[in-house]
Write an enzyme that holds these catalytic residues in place. Structure first.
Site, PDB file in Angstrom:
ATOM      1  N   THR A 269       0.833  -1.213   0.000  1.00  0.00           N
ATOM      2  CA  THR A 269       0.000   0.000   0.000  1.00  0.00           C
ATOM      3  C   THR A 269       0.863   1.256   0.000  1.00  0.00           C
ATOM      4  O   THR A 269       1.990   1.249   0.517  1.00  0.00           O
ATOM      5  CB  THR A 269      -0.899  -0.011   1.263  1.00  0.00           C
ATOM      6  N   ASP A 270       0.317   2.332  -0.542  1.00  0.00           N
ATOM      7  CA  ASP A 270       1.026   3.624  -0.486  1.00  0.00           C
ATOM      8  C   ASP A 270       1.160   4.133   0.946  1.00  0.00           C
ATOM      9  O   ASP A 270       1.968   5.025   1.214  1.00  0.00           O
ATOM     10  CB  ASP A 270       0.331   4.671  -1.377  1.00  0.00           C
ATOM     11  N   GLU A 271       0.359   3.554   1.866  1.00  0.00           N
ATOM     12  CA  GLU A 271       0.383   4.064   3.242  1.00  0.00           C
ATOM     13  C   GLU A 271       1.725   3.824   3.924  1.00  0.00           C
ATOM     14  O   GLU A 271       2.025   4.446   4.946  1.00  0.00           O
ATOM     15  CB  GLU A 271      -0.777   3.460   4.047  1.00  0.00           C
TER      16      GLU A 271
ATOM     17  N   TYR B  65      -1.287  -0.346  11.214  1.00  0.00           N
ATOM     18  CA  TYR B  65      -1.531  -1.041   9.927  1.00  0.00           C
ATOM     19  C   TYR B  65      -0.388  -0.782   8.947  1.00  0.00           C
ATOM     20  O   TYR B  65       0.227  -1.721   8.436  1.00  0.00           O
ATOM     21  CB  TYR B  65      -2.865  -0.579   9.317  1.00  0.00           C
TER      22      TYR B  65
ATOM     23  N   LYS C   3       2.511  -3.277   7.366  1.00  0.00           N
ATOM     24  CA  LYS C   3       2.696  -3.494   5.923  1.00  0.00           C
ATOM     25  C   LYS C   3       4.135  -3.136   5.520  1.00  0.00           C
ATOM     26  O   LYS C   3       4.752  -3.840   4.710  1.00  0.00           O
ATOM     27  CB  LYS C   3       1.698  -2.659   5.106  1.00  0.00           C
TER      28      LYS C   3
HETATM   29  P1  NAD Z   1      -9.712  -7.184   2.963  1.00  0.00           P
HETATM   30  O1  NAD Z   1      -9.640  -6.856   4.415  1.00  0.00           O
HETATM   31  O2  NAD Z   1     -10.992  -6.918   2.220  1.00  0.00           O
HETATM   32  O3  NAD Z   1      -9.357  -8.728   2.739  1.00  0.00           O
HETATM   33  C1  NAD Z   1      -8.323  -9.366   3.426  1.00  0.00           C
HETATM   34  C2  NAD Z   1      -8.470 -10.874   3.222  1.00  0.00           C
HETATM   35  O4  NAD Z   1      -7.376 -11.518   3.871  1.00  0.00           O
HETATM   36  C3  NAD Z   1      -9.759 -11.447   3.826  1.00  0.00           C
HETATM   37  O5  NAD Z   1     -10.377 -12.330   2.898  1.00  0.00           O
HETATM   38  C4  NAD Z   1      -9.279 -12.206   5.059  1.00  0.00           C
HETATM   39  O6  NAD Z   1     -10.093 -13.321   5.393  1.00  0.00           O
HETATM   40  C5  NAD Z   1      -7.881 -12.610   4.622  1.00  0.00           C
HETATM   41  N1  NAD Z   1      -6.990 -12.835   5.765  1.00  0.00           N
HETATM   42  C6  NAD Z   1      -6.786 -12.019   6.820  1.00  0.00           C
HETATM   43  N2  NAD Z   1      -5.930 -12.592   7.692  1.00  0.00           N
HETATM   44  C7  NAD Z   1      -5.568 -13.795   7.171  1.00  0.00           C
HETATM   45  C8  NAD Z   1      -4.705 -14.841   7.587  1.00  0.00           C
HETATM   46  N3  NAD Z   1      -4.023 -14.783   8.754  1.00  0.00           N
HETATM   47  N4  NAD Z   1      -4.573 -15.912   6.774  1.00  0.00           N
HETATM   48  C9  NAD Z   1      -5.253 -15.998   5.608  1.00  0.00           C
HETATM   49  N5  NAD Z   1      -6.101 -15.054   5.175  1.00  0.00           N
HETATM   50  C10 NAD Z   1      -6.258 -13.965   5.947  1.00  0.00           C
HETATM   51  O7  NAD Z   1      -8.492  -6.407   2.301  1.00  0.00           O
HETATM   52  P2  NAD Z   1      -8.371  -5.687   0.872  1.00  0.00           P
HETATM   53  O8  NAD Z   1      -8.888  -4.305   0.988  1.00  0.00           O
HETATM   54  O9  NAD Z   1      -8.899  -6.600  -0.178  1.00  0.00           O
HETATM   55  O10 NAD Z   1      -6.781  -5.598   0.749  1.00  0.00           O
HETATM   56  C11 NAD Z   1      -6.037  -6.665   0.195  1.00  0.00           C
HETATM   57  C12 NAD Z   1      -4.568  -6.301   0.202  1.00  0.00           C
HETATM   58  O11 NAD Z   1      -4.350  -5.123  -0.556  1.00  0.00           O
HETATM   59  C13 NAD Z   1      -3.997  -6.030   1.602  1.00  0.00           C
HETATM   60  O12 NAD Z   1      -2.715  -6.592   1.677  1.00  0.00           O
HETATM   61  C14 NAD Z   1      -3.940  -4.508   1.670  1.00  0.00           C
HETATM   62  O13 NAD Z   1      -2.889  -4.097   2.521  1.00  0.00           O
HETATM   63  C15 NAD Z   1      -3.661  -4.169   0.228  1.00  0.00           C
HETATM   64  N6  NAD Z   1      -4.153  -2.838  -0.216  1.00  0.00           N
HETATM   65  C16 NAD Z   1      -5.452  -2.491   0.004  1.00  0.00           C
HETATM   66  C17 NAD Z   1      -5.901  -1.247  -0.461  1.00  0.00           C
HETATM   67  C18 NAD Z   1      -7.333  -0.829  -0.268  1.00  0.00           C
HETATM   68  O14 NAD Z   1      -7.682   0.311  -0.577  1.00  0.00           O
HETATM   69  N7  NAD Z   1      -8.240  -1.685   0.186  1.00  0.00           N
HETATM   70  C19 NAD Z   1      -5.026  -0.383  -1.127  1.00  0.00           C
HETATM   71  C20 NAD Z   1      -3.698  -0.803  -1.327  1.00  0.00           C
HETATM   72  C21 NAD Z   1      -3.277  -2.032  -0.877  1.00  0.00           C
HETATM   73  P1  TYD Z   2     -10.429   4.185   4.942  1.00  0.00           P
HETATM   74  O1  TYD Z   2     -11.462   3.739   3.960  1.00  0.00           O
HETATM   75  O2  TYD Z   2     -10.458   3.610   6.317  1.00  0.00           O
HETATM   76  O3  TYD Z   2      -9.017   3.976   4.245  1.00  0.00           O
HETATM   77  P2  TYD Z   2      -7.531   4.462   4.735  1.00  0.00           P
HETATM   78  O4  TYD Z   2      -7.599   4.868   6.142  1.00  0.00           O
HETATM   79  O5  TYD Z   2      -6.742   3.208   4.536  1.00  0.00           O
HETATM   80  O6  TYD Z   2      -7.142   5.560   3.793  1.00  0.00           O
HETATM   81  O7  TYD Z   2     -10.539   5.756   5.108  1.00  0.00           O
HETATM   82  C1  TYD Z   2     -10.374   6.626   3.991  1.00  0.00           C
HETATM   83  C2  TYD Z   2     -10.409   8.045   4.511  1.00  0.00           C
HETATM   84  O8  TYD Z   2     -11.720   8.315   5.014  1.00  0.00           O
HETATM   85  C3  TYD Z   2      -9.467   8.283   5.676  1.00  0.00           C
HETATM   86  O9  TYD Z   2      -8.945   9.620   5.564  1.00  0.00           O
HETATM   87  C4  TYD Z   2     -10.357   8.192   6.902  1.00  0.00           C
HETATM   88  C5  TYD Z   2     -11.696   8.697   6.382  1.00  0.00           C
HETATM   89  N1  TYD Z   2     -12.903   8.117   7.012  1.00  0.00           N
HETATM   90  C6  TYD Z   2     -13.917   8.954   7.490  1.00  0.00           C
HETATM   91  O10 TYD Z   2     -13.813  10.196   7.426  1.00  0.00           O
HETATM   92  N2  TYD Z   2     -15.032   8.390   8.039  1.00  0.00           N
HETATM   93  C7  TYD Z   2     -15.174   7.030   8.128  1.00  0.00           C
HETATM   94  O11 TYD Z   2     -16.229   6.565   8.665  1.00  0.00           O
HETATM   95  C8  TYD Z   2     -14.144   6.185   7.615  1.00  0.00           C
HETATM   96  C9  TYD Z   2     -14.272   4.692   7.703  1.00  0.00           C
HETATM   97  C10 TYD Z   2     -13.031   6.777   7.058  1.00  0.00           C
END
Ligand code: NAD
Ligand code: TYD
Length: 335
Positions: free
Chosen positions: A123-125, A148, A152
């Protein structure tokens, strides 16, 4: 190509699995622990694809289970993670366990299984927070601010070290915030859509001025496929869509698409350590792999709102907890 996908029952993972299973000559093994964020319903339309897709329930921290399930895989695409910042602020231990120790277990198993590519989805975070200007490049320092993002970043460093030390063919991707179908309703966009549908308050943290760089999940998945097929071993690729918006702008767009007024917007206490701005320079993806996103934010967000409106049963099943029973119906044992 046989791909071992961790976290394939989550938001991005399930979108990626669906994309890859549709490709000729690709088999996918989805390995997922089905934590609260994992939902087999997300892969329900792939039932009956025996031979092309298999699901294995397992924990990435369980070395024996991982090594057994990974045997025969050509590539690993590693999504599994604890992914929600607010949860990591409340309780960091599961983040360190899954994101760091789980990644180490996978890297070891990948060595043992001799996989040809290990795509580590990050992630960019991990880069921390930007001021009003500038972008994250692949050379930006790692400066994570939440448990988090720190976990990562730790997993990224392990992945890098396994490439340098053991020659494991690792590629790391760092993507900006995703949105689209099947996103768990604790995240900003689905949470706001659902609250607006139910006439509940829309909780905007702080002043709503925090900026995220939004990318449709389908564009993230197309980027990951490009990295899987063509990404250079040992490299990092930033993935983003140049869609910087404040949270307040996003919430107002959602309300506009839904034909609702802005009176539901409620400013609430800010998140501790809240990163102010993320913005990705994705020029390396374009230059080296020819990747560009297909969605613009207006279309992508309008389609996403329509998806949540049309899939009420999906998110009501999550809110009620009924989605956990789907596994029992499929496999005869409870989660
Ligand atoms: P999500 O929370 O929707 O899904 C995570 C999945 O991992 C779930 O299906 C969960 O059951 C599984 N999981 C968790 N712990 C586990 C374990 N110990 N063993 C096996 N499976 C396990 O997450 P997401 O939003 O789909 O993100 C997926 C990946 O992409 C993550 O690594 C996250 O850091 C990365 N990512 C997410 C975003 C975003 O905006 N959502 C952006 C950039 C990168
Ligand atoms: P989120 O979807 O949790 O992603 P991330 O924290 O990984 O960027 O949140 C996106 C942005 O929205 C973040 O700046 C926090 C804000 N946010 C709210 O303002 N209200 C909410 O209820 C949630 C879940 C997030």
């Amino acid at each position: 190509m046989r791909i071992f996908v961790t976290g394939g029952a989550g938001f991005i993972g399930s979108n990626f699995v669906r994309r890859m299973v549709a490709r000729p000559n690709v088999e996918v093994v989805t390995f997922d622990a089905l934590t609260y964020a994992g939902n087999l319903v997300n892969l329900g339309d792939l039932e009956g694809l025996a031979g092309r897709h298999a699901f294995i329930r397992g924990d990435i921290c369980d070395a024996d289970a991982v090594t057994k399930a990974m045997a025969g895989a050509d590539a690993v695409v590693h999504f599994a993670a604890e992914s929600h910042v607010d949860r990591s602020i409340a309780t960091s231990a599961p983040f360190v366990r899954t994101n760091i120790e789980g990644t180490r277990v996978l890297l070891e198993a990948a060595r043992e299984c001799g996989v040809q590519k290990f795509v580590h989805v990050s992630t960019d975070e991990v880069y921390g927070s930007l001021g009003a200007t500038g972008y994250f490049t692949e050379e930006s320092c790692l400066a994570p601010n939440s448990p988090y993002s720190a976990s990562k970043a730790g997993s990224d460093l392990l992945a890098r070290a396994y490439c340098e030390t053991y020659g494991l063919p690792v590629v790391i991707t760092r993507c900006s915030n995703n949105y689209g179908p099947y996103q768990f309703p604790e995240k900003l966009i689905p949470l706001m859509i659902i609250h607006a549908l139910e006439g509940r308050a829309l909780p905007v943290y702080g002043d709503g001025g925090n900026v995220r760089d939004w990318l449709h999940v389908a564009d993230h998945c197309s980027a990951l496929e490009a990295v899987l097929r063509e990404g250079a071993v040992g490299e990092v690729y930033n993935i983003g869509g140049h869609n910087e918006r404040t949270n307040l702008e996003i919430v107002k767009m959602i309300l506009r698409f839904m034909g609702r007024d802005e009176s539901l917007i409620t400013f609430v206490k800010d998140r501790p350590g809240h990163d102010r701005r993320y913005a990705i320079d994705a020029s390396k993806m374009k230059r080296e792999l020819g990747w560009t996103p297909a969605y613009d934010l207006e279309r992508g967000l309008a389609e996403t709102v329509a998806w949540y409106v049309a899939h009420r049963q999906w998110w009501e099943g999550i809110l009620s907890g009924a989605y956990r029973e789907y596994y029992e119906r499929q496999y005869g044992v409870g989660l």
